[in-house]
Design a protein around this motif. Sequence first.
Motif, PDB file in Angstrom:
ATOM      1  N   TYR A 128       5.353  -3.427   7.035  1.00  0.00           N
ATOM      2  CA  TYR A 128       4.195  -3.944   6.309  1.00  0.00           C
ATOM      3  C   TYR A 128       3.220  -4.660   7.250  1.00  0.00           C
ATOM      4  CZ  TYR A 128       7.017  -3.122   2.091  1.00  0.00           C
ATOM      5  OH  TYR A 128       7.774  -2.555   1.101  1.00  0.00           O
ATOM      6  N   ASN A 129       3.768  -5.374   8.255  1.00  0.00           N
ATOM      7  CA  ASN A 129       2.914  -6.128   9.173  1.00  0.00           C
ATOM      8  C   ASN A 129       2.278  -5.235  10.238  1.00  0.00           C
ATOM      9  OD1 ASN A 129       3.380  -8.634   7.949  1.00  0.00           O
ATOM     10  ND2 ASN A 129       5.273  -8.951   9.118  1.00  0.00           N
ATOM     11  N   GLY A 130       2.747  -4.016  10.305  1.00  0.00           N
ATOM     12  CA  GLY A 130       2.240  -3.115  11.342  1.00  0.00           C
ATOM     13  C   GLY A 130       0.864  -2.555  11.063  1.00  0.00           C
ATOM     14  N   GLY A 131       0.337  -2.838   9.880  1.00  0.00           N
ATOM     15  CA  GLY A 131      -0.990  -2.322   9.536  1.00  0.00           C
ATOM     16  C   GLY A 131      -0.917  -0.868   9.099  1.00  0.00           C
ATOM     17  N   GLY A 132      -2.072  -0.220   9.096  1.00  0.00           N
ATOM     18  CA  GLY A 132      -2.131   1.185   8.724  1.00  0.00           C
ATOM     19  C   GLY A 132      -1.845   1.410   7.261  1.00  0.00           C
ATOM     20  N   PHE A 133      -1.128   2.510   6.992  1.00  0.00           N
ATOM     21  CA  PHE A 133      -0.918   2.958   5.626  1.00  0.00           C
ATOM     22  C   PHE A 133      -0.177   1.924   4.778  1.00  0.00           C
ATOM     23  CE2 PHE A 133       1.571   5.164   2.387  1.00  0.00           C
ATOM     24  CZ  PHE A 133       0.594   5.907   1.747  1.00  0.00           C
ATOM     25  N   PHE A 134       0.839   1.251   5.348  1.00  0.00           N
ATOM     26  CA  PHE A 134       1.692   0.345   4.566  1.00  0.00           C
ATOM     27  C   PHE A 134       1.181  -1.098   4.540  1.00  0.00           C
ATOM     28  CE2 PHE A 134       4.602   3.817   5.603  1.00  0.00           C
ATOM     29  CZ  PHE A 134       5.194   4.042   4.377  1.00  0.00           C
ATOM     30  N   ASN A 135       0.056  -1.353   5.141  1.00  0.00           N
ATOM     31  CA  ASN A 135      -0.470  -2.718   5.198  1.00  0.00           C
ATOM     32  C   ASN A 135      -0.704  -3.335   3.817  1.00  0.00           C
ATOM     33  OD1 ASN A 135      -1.621  -4.989   6.798  1.00  0.00           O
ATOM     34  ND2 ASN A 135      -3.476  -4.399   5.698  1.00  0.00           N
ATOM     35  N   PRO A 136      -1.207  -2.573   2.816  1.00  0.00           N
ATOM     36  CA  PRO A 136      -1.426  -3.171   1.486  1.00  0.00           C
ATOM     37  C   PRO A 136      -0.159  -3.666   0.805  1.00  0.00           C
ATOM     38  CG  PRO A 136      -2.617  -1.085   1.712  1.00  0.00           C
ATOM     39  CD  PRO A 136      -1.695  -1.177   2.872  1.00  0.00           C
ATOM     40  N   CYS A 137       0.999  -3.243   1.313  1.00  0.00           N
ATOM     41  CA  CYS A 137       2.244  -3.572   0.624  1.00  0.00           C
ATOM     42  C   CYS A 137       2.664  -5.031   0.821  1.00  0.00           C
ATOM     43  CB  CYS A 137       3.375  -2.669   1.113  1.00  0.00           C
ATOM     44  SG  CYS A 137       3.064  -0.922   0.797  1.00  0.00           S
ATOM     45  N   LYS A 138       2.186  -5.661   1.871  1.00  0.00           N
ATOM     46  CA  LYS A 138       2.616  -7.028   2.161  1.00  0.00           C
ATOM     47  C   LYS A 138       2.266  -7.961   1.012  1.00  0.00           C
ATOM     48  CE  LYS A 138       2.083 -10.778   5.504  1.00  0.00           C
ATOM     49  NZ  LYS A 138       1.433 -11.234   6.756  1.00  0.00           N
ATOM     50  N   GLN A 139       0.994  -7.986   0.638  1.00  0.00           N
ATOM     51  CA  GLN A 139       0.547  -8.888  -0.424  1.00  0.00           C
ATOM     52  C   GLN A 139       1.095  -8.458  -1.778  1.00  0.00           C
ATOM     53  OE1 GLN A 139      -3.691  -9.233  -0.708  1.00  0.00           O
ATOM     54  NE2 GLN A 139      -3.636 -10.935  -2.138  1.00  0.00           N
ATOM     55  N   GLY A 140       1.149  -7.149  -2.032  1.00  0.00           N
ATOM     56  CA  GLY A 140       1.650  -6.663  -3.306  1.00  0.00           C
ATOM     57  C   GLY A 140       3.105  -7.006  -3.537  1.00  0.00           C
ATOM     58  N   CYS A 141       3.934  -6.878  -2.501  1.00  0.00           N
ATOM     59  CA  CYS A 141       5.353  -7.201  -2.645  1.00  0.00           C
ATOM     60  C   CYS A 141       5.564  -8.704  -2.811  1.00  0.00           C
ATOM     61  CB  CYS A 141       6.128  -6.696  -1.423  1.00  0.00           C
ATOM     62  SG  CYS A 141       6.257  -4.895  -1.363  1.00  0.00           S
ATOM     63  N   GLU A 142       4.758  -9.500  -2.111  1.00  0.00           N
ATOM     64  CA  GLU A 142       4.878 -10.950  -2.260  1.00  0.00           C
ATOM     65  C   GLU A 142       4.636 -11.357  -3.715  1.00  0.00           C
ATOM     66  OE1 GLU A 142       2.152 -12.674   0.457  1.00  0.00           O
ATOM     67  OE2 GLU A 142       3.422 -12.373   2.232  1.00  0.00           O
ATOM     68  N   ARG A 143       3.624 -10.760  -4.351  1.00  0.00           N
ATOM     69  CA  ARG A 143       3.321 -11.094  -5.741  1.00  0.00           C
ATOM     70  C   ARG A 143       4.410 -10.580  -6.678  1.00  0.00           C
ATOM     71  NH1 ARG A 143      -1.374 -12.956  -7.288  1.00  0.00           N
ATOM     72  NH2 ARG A 143      -1.273 -11.871  -9.300  1.00  0.00           N
ATOM     73  N   THR A 169      -1.266  -3.815  -9.365  1.00  0.00           N
ATOM     74  CA  THR A 169      -1.712  -2.480  -8.943  1.00  0.00           C
ATOM     75  C   THR A 169      -2.986  -2.649  -8.128  1.00  0.00           C
ATOM     76  OG1 THR A 169      -0.809  -1.438 -10.929  1.00  0.00           O
ATOM     77  CG2 THR A 169      -2.462  -0.191  -9.698  1.00  0.00           C
ATOM     78  N   SER A 170      -3.074  -1.952  -7.022  1.00  0.00           N
ATOM     79  CA  SER A 170      -4.267  -2.055  -6.181  1.00  0.00           C
ATOM     80  C   SER A 170      -4.620  -0.690  -5.612  1.00  0.00           C
ATOM     81  CB  SER A 170      -4.027  -3.053  -5.041  1.00  0.00           C
ATOM     82  OG  SER A 170      -2.923  -2.650  -4.243  1.00  0.00           O
ATOM     83  N   LYS A 171      -5.911  -0.526  -5.281  1.00  0.00           N
ATOM     84  CA  LYS A 171      -6.412   0.726  -4.698  1.00  0.00           C
ATOM     85  C   LYS A 171      -6.872   0.445  -3.278  1.00  0.00           C
ATOM     86  CE  LYS A 171      -8.062   2.788  -9.036  1.00  0.00           C
ATOM     87  NZ  LYS A 171      -7.668   1.674  -9.928  1.00  0.00           N
ATOM     88  N   HIS A 172      -6.573   1.384  -2.397  1.00  0.00           N
ATOM     89  CA  HIS A 172      -6.931   1.209  -0.987  1.00  0.00           C
ATOM     90  C   HIS A 172      -7.462   2.526  -0.421  1.00  0.00           C
ATOM     91  CE1 HIS A 172      -5.041  -2.781  -0.752  1.00  0.00           C
ATOM     92  NE2 HIS A 172      -4.138  -2.263  -1.586  1.00  0.00           N
ATOM     93  N   THR A 173      -8.420   2.372   0.464  1.00  0.00           N
ATOM     94  CA  THR A 173      -9.071   3.532   1.067  1.00  0.00           C
ATOM     95  C   THR A 173      -8.620   3.690   2.511  1.00  0.00           C
ATOM     96  OG1 THR A 173     -11.014   3.172  -0.331  1.00  0.00           O
ATOM     97  CG2 THR A 173     -11.299   4.605   1.571  1.00  0.00           C
ATOM     98  N   PHE A 174      -8.299   4.947   2.854  1.00  0.00           N
ATOM     99  CA  PHE A 174      -7.848   5.255   4.203  1.00  0.00           C
ATOM    100  C   PHE A 174      -8.626   6.448   4.741  1.00  0.00           C
ATOM    101  CE2 PHE A 174      -4.229   3.605   1.821  1.00  0.00           C
ATOM    102  CZ  PHE A 174      -3.766   2.586   2.640  1.00  0.00           C
ATOM    103  N   GLU A 175      -8.545   6.605   6.047  1.00  0.00           N
ATOM    104  CA  GLU A 175      -9.059   7.823   6.681  1.00  0.00           C
ATOM    105  C   GLU A 175      -7.884   8.691   7.067  1.00  0.00           C
ATOM    106  OE1 GLU A 175     -11.727   9.311  10.507  1.00  0.00           O
ATOM    107  OE2 GLU A 175     -11.824   7.214   9.866  1.00  0.00           O
ATOM    108  N   ASP A 176      -7.847   9.878   6.511  1.00  0.00           N
ATOM    109  CA  ASP A 176      -6.721  10.788   6.738  1.00  0.00           C
ATOM    110  C   ASP A 176      -7.255  12.123   7.239  1.00  0.00           C
ATOM    111  OD1 ASP A 176      -4.290  11.966   6.842  1.00  0.00           O
ATOM    112  OD2 ASP A 176      -4.000  12.116   4.668  1.00  0.00           O
ATOM    113  N   ASN A 177      -6.974  12.436   8.506  1.00  0.00           N
ATOM    114  CA  ASN A 177      -7.450  13.683   9.126  1.00  0.00           C
ATOM    115  C   ASN A 177      -8.969  13.833   9.031  1.00  0.00           C
ATOM    116  OD1 ASN A 177      -4.826  14.523   9.828  1.00  0.00           O
ATOM    117  ND2 ASN A 177      -4.518  15.413   7.772  1.00  0.00           N
TER     118      ASN A 177
END
Length: 485
Positions: free
Chosen positions: A60-75, A83-91
Amino acid sequence: MKHNQVVIHNKVEIVEDGDDIVWAMDEHYRLTAFNSSFKARLKLENLGDAQRGMDLKKIYNGGGFFNPCKQGCERALKRYATTSKHTFEDNGEIVVHEFSFQPFMNSSGEVVGCCIWQKDITQEVDNNHRLRESERKYREAQEVADVGHWNWDMVKNEITWSDQLFRIFGQDPKTFEANYESLMGIIHPDDRKAFDEDVTQSIEERSQHDITHRIVINNGKIRYVHQKGKAFYNEDGQPVRMSGTTQDVTREVLSNRQIVEQNNELQNFVRIISHNLRSPISNLLMLSKIYEWGKDETNDDIVKKIENTTEALDQTIKDLHLSLSLKSADREKFREVAFADVMKEVEGLLSEEIIKNKATIKTDFSQVDTVFAAKSYVANIFYNLILNAINYTKKGVPPIVQITSEQNEDSIVLKFVDNGIGMELTPEKERKIFDMYGRLSGATEGKGFGLYLVKTQVEAMGGKIEVDSELDIGTTFIITFYKSN
């Protein structure tokens, strides 16, 4: 602690179908369950192989795809499902993912972990964006066209209006309750019966609801609206709803009314002027008849010019009267007119011109040989268009006129094609040749009144006339008679 991990593992639904990523962890952020999509994503992010018991904090602390999970799991560990939405750049493409965090509790009500469900909602977001954009453009189009749509639920007696329709009817969507009775209250009292009868007829006969009527908006201002709609029925054939459109046509109705009034005033003006001129014209013509010719050459020349001018003025007055009389046609006098019969009459009238110019008239009425119209008008149309083709023939080339008829679904089309001099046709020239005294050229005799009469008579019968011409090739006149008129 081991018992808590087993509880979480047993409660997690391992989703293998589709691309959704699902995994679970205990309160110490140790991985307890996961599906194959989670394992594949971990490898894609170069975070190693998924194993139960692995520490997820580093991931979770490594950033990237799993970064949003840190705050969500804490809650989630604090009992808050989020529930949260996140935008990424994929290919090289922008994607949107939704993360859901659900706390897990044991039988004592203690939070022992959480489950995370991730899914790609890019397509859903794109669809929503496109839908909102489409709705925005639709609202703009309604506003520009000043037209709104409506839907009437007959079972509930509820009417749904678009935003533009509320504006047209001058109502507040927050306070106005739209139903059939409230709609009738907006319609002008003198138009309610006709409106109600049209709606009833449309439902009973399964025909289109189509009516223009007045409405009275809140400030007492009268508007004209054109309403069209269609009823829909259930399996038992009972009407359940009706939908359609309403357009504000106030400007068009008032403009047309003004045109009619101006036209009536113009016709009255022409009648008054022609009546007042009739007496002096007759007197001048009578004086020229009793004038003693041959006594004075100068006087003879003056009187002759006066006579010619007076005769021209007299003919102009007659042309104006004829033009006014042709503006409308009595449909009660219409009947089926045979094209062959008309041609026989016209060829007799033009026999001298046809022989003199060695003209050839070809006809083909095989598709349709009659039209529902006024015979005298049709005969005049044939006469003027054939004579026009003969008059505008190329020097040294015998005129050939081809007349054909076509049967369409909603109309009958006549085409008059000649091999004459033709012309470089511009929109201005096309308009001008149908004007009163308009001329195709100055190379021939005549006033150019014939095409004006043709257009007037065609339109009086509810049709239209068009022209297509090419210099040194010829001219084609296309006349359309609409069956619904």
